[in-house]
Design a protein around this motif. Sequence first.
Motif, short mmCIF file in Angstrom:
data_model
loop_
_atom_site.label_atom_id
_atom_site.label_comp_id
_atom_site.label_asym_id
_atom_site.label_seq_id
_atom_site.Cartn_x
_atom_site.Cartn_y
_atom_site.Cartn_z
N GLU A 21 0.83 -1.20 0.00
CA GLU A 21 0.00 0.00 0.00
C GLU A 21 0.87 1.26 0.00
O GLU A 21 0.55 2.25 -0.68
N LEU A 22 1.97 1.22 0.74
CA LEU A 22 2.86 2.37 0.79
C LEU A 22 3.46 2.65 -0.59
O LEU A 22 3.49 3.79 -1.06
N LEU A 23 3.93 1.59 -1.25
CA LEU A 23 4.51 1.76 -2.58
C LEU A 23 3.46 2.27 -3.58
O LEU A 23 3.75 3.13 -4.42
N ARG A 24 2.25 1.75 -3.48
CA ARG A 24 1.18 2.20 -4.37
C ARG A 24 0.85 3.67 -4.12
O ARG A 24 0.60 4.42 -5.06
N LEU A 25 0.85 4.08 -2.84
CA LEU A 25 0.58 5.48 -2.51
C LEU A 25 1.63 6.39 -3.14
O LEU A 25 1.31 7.48 -3.65
N VAL A 26 2.88 5.95 -3.11
CA VAL A 26 3.95 6.73 -3.75
C VAL A 26 3.70 6.85 -5.25
O VAL A 26 3.84 7.92 -5.85
N VAL A 27 3.30 5.74 -5.87
CA VAL A 27 3.01 5.75 -7.31
C VAL A 27 1.86 6.70 -7.63
O VAL A 27 1.91 7.49 -8.58
N ILE A 28 0.80 6.65 -6.81
CA ILE A 28 -0.36 7.52 -7.03
C ILE A 28 0.05 8.99 -6.97
O ILE A 28 -0.29 9.79 -7.85
N GLY A 29 0.82 9.34 -5.94
CA GLY A 29 1.28 10.71 -5.81
C GLY A 29 2.15 11.14 -6.97
O GLY A 29 2.02 12.25 -7.49
N ALA A 30 3.03 10.24 -7.41
CA ALA A 30 3.94 10.56 -8.52
C ALA A 30 3.18 10.76 -9.82
O ALA A 30 3.46 11.70 -10.58
N VAL A 31 2.19 9.88 -10.10
CA VAL A 31 1.43 9.99 -11.35
C VAL A 31 0.60 11.28 -11.37
O VAL A 31 0.59 12.01 -12.37
N LEU A 32 -0.07 11.57 -10.28
CA LEU A 32 -0.88 12.80 -10.23
C LEU A 32 -0.01 14.04 -10.39
O LEU A 32 -0.37 14.99 -11.10
N THR A 33 1.16 14.02 -9.75
CA THR A 33 2.08 15.16 -9.86
C THR A 33 2.62 15.30 -11.28
O THR A 33 2.69 16.39 -11.85
N LEU A 34 3.03 14.17 -11.89
CA LEU A 34 3.57 14.18 -13.24
C LEU A 34 2.58 14.79 -14.23
O LEU A 34 2.94 15.64 -15.06
N PHE A 35 1.33 14.38 -14.13
CA PHE A 35 0.36 14.87 -15.09
C PHE A 35 0.02 16.34 -14.86
O PHE A 35 -0.38 17.04 -15.81
N GLN A 36 0.19 16.84 -13.66
CA GLN A 36 0.00 18.27 -13.45
C GLN A 36 1.16 19.06 -14.07
O GLN A 36 0.95 20.17 -14.59
N PHE A 63 -6.07 9.49 -14.00
CA PHE A 63 -7.02 8.46 -13.56
C PHE A 63 -6.94 7.23 -14.45
O PHE A 63 -6.95 6.09 -13.98
N PHE A 64 -6.86 7.45 -15.77
CA PHE A 64 -6.79 6.32 -16.70
C PHE A 64 -5.51 5.51 -16.47
O PHE A 64 -5.52 4.28 -16.53
N VAL A 65 -4.41 6.19 -16.20
CA VAL A 65 -3.15 5.50 -15.95
C VAL A 65 -3.21 4.73 -14.63
O VAL A 65 -2.72 3.58 -14.53
N LEU A 66 -3.84 5.30 -13.62
CA LEU A 66 -3.88 4.68 -12.28
C LEU A 66 -4.84 3.51 -12.19
O LEU A 66 -4.73 2.69 -11.28
N GLY A 67 -5.81 3.43 -13.11
CA GLY A 67 -6.60 2.22 -13.19
C GLY A 67 -8.03 2.31 -12.68
O GLY A 67 -8.56 3.39 -12.43
N PRO A 68 -8.67 1.15 -12.51
CA PRO A 68 -10.12 1.06 -12.28
C PRO A 68 -10.66 1.86 -11.11
O PRO A 68 -11.71 2.49 -11.22
N THR A 69 -9.98 1.85 -9.97
CA THR A 69 -10.48 2.57 -8.81
C THR A 69 -10.61 4.05 -9.11
O THR A 69 -11.61 4.70 -8.77
#
Length: 453
Positions: A21-36, A63-69
Amino acid sequence: MTPDDATPKPAPELKTFGIRELLRLVVIGAVLTLFQFIAIGRWIRAPRRGWPVHASQAVVDAFFVLGPTFVKVGQLMGSSPGLFPKVLADTCLRCLDEVPPFPGAQARAVIEADLGRTIDQLFSSFDDVPLSSASVAQVHLCVRRDNGREVVMKVQRRGIYHRMKIDLRIAYLIARGLEKFIPFFTTANASAIIVDLHAATFAELDSAVEAKRQDSFRAAIGAFGDNRYVTAPEVFLDYCGGRVICMERMHGSPLDRCEPGQANDSELIVRRAAKVWMEALVLHGLFHGDVHAGNVWVLDDGRVAFLDFGVMGEVDEQWRALLLDLFHATVIDGDFSRLAGTVKRLGIVAPQMGSDAEVGAILQSVFAPMLSTTLAHFSLADFIRALVSMGKQYKTSSPEELILVAKQLGYFERYAIELAPNWALGTDPFVFKNVFPTEIATLAEAKGIELPD
């Protein structure tokens, strides 16, 4: 497991957080930041479009990159314009009909694993290009080999169970954090909403249960001998499994693509859909919990069809009693004192807070103005704020069951804006014809109202 003996399986543990979950949280933050950052570059190259447009597009791309949720989050935002900035809500509509598909070979493998036969044994033809693609599954057109009937197969995405398990654990952690620091989220019971979403999500990921529920919903539509203009796809249970559902093919288009004033009256179409949904909610207990545009179609023959039963809400008898009292007051007699007694019994308010008449007056001031107005002017944000306000007044959390109902009203809100701007769901006798049959018949006769078919 076959749909006939399917029962919901226990959902995985939600209140846990580990290294994945920690690693996924890092990925989520990185993807959202990158797209901004990407949005900033687009804004510099095309400033006339404005920063909000570029930022919103970047959110949806992420959202599309991060997946179904996250696609599901986008669907909620796109169908709830009253809760989010209009430019963001409009951009999130892409999450309803632009979800990238997965390869047909993966769909074939899932079908064969679930049904224990090869595609050639099952079908005389199978289209690898899906008819549609959604956050959880996609739909493939095929022809059954045994009877030559054209059907569609709904097939889940590979690995979706584990991805959504981790994402929802992160969402729960964030909700708990928001509740500690922002009073709104405490009163809105944000973590309880995630708990309910978690349970609903993993029920959705069991296709055998979904097939059984779809079959039950379809049967309930005609329970009162009417609703012939509303339907749901027939399910072929012998071709269903844990990750696949076989059903009849429907020909039509999403409700929000219906043209106002077309031959089949657009307002009547929305009213018919709302009537069946309301009956499922307050009479049958199991209602469609995701009525976004892709899941409610107008068929070529003019009927309304409910599709995709992955998300179903189930209201127990006590909560149904509350909703019945609420709508009885708005549709029939304007008396909210009976509703006051119900909310006391459910523990929403303490008995010492006042008499039924006193509490009823408060409830009337909260709900009556919103439910009596035309739904085109109904605000989901106002509805939820009213629940939060009630929770603050009585020092209790808002009932998440009503928030789930409000979410579906938000979807109908978007349809009403374009297709039924003069329609008020909360006071429409037609919608409640089977809910309060005697009272509605008396009301219609007294007011000279002719209820449609």
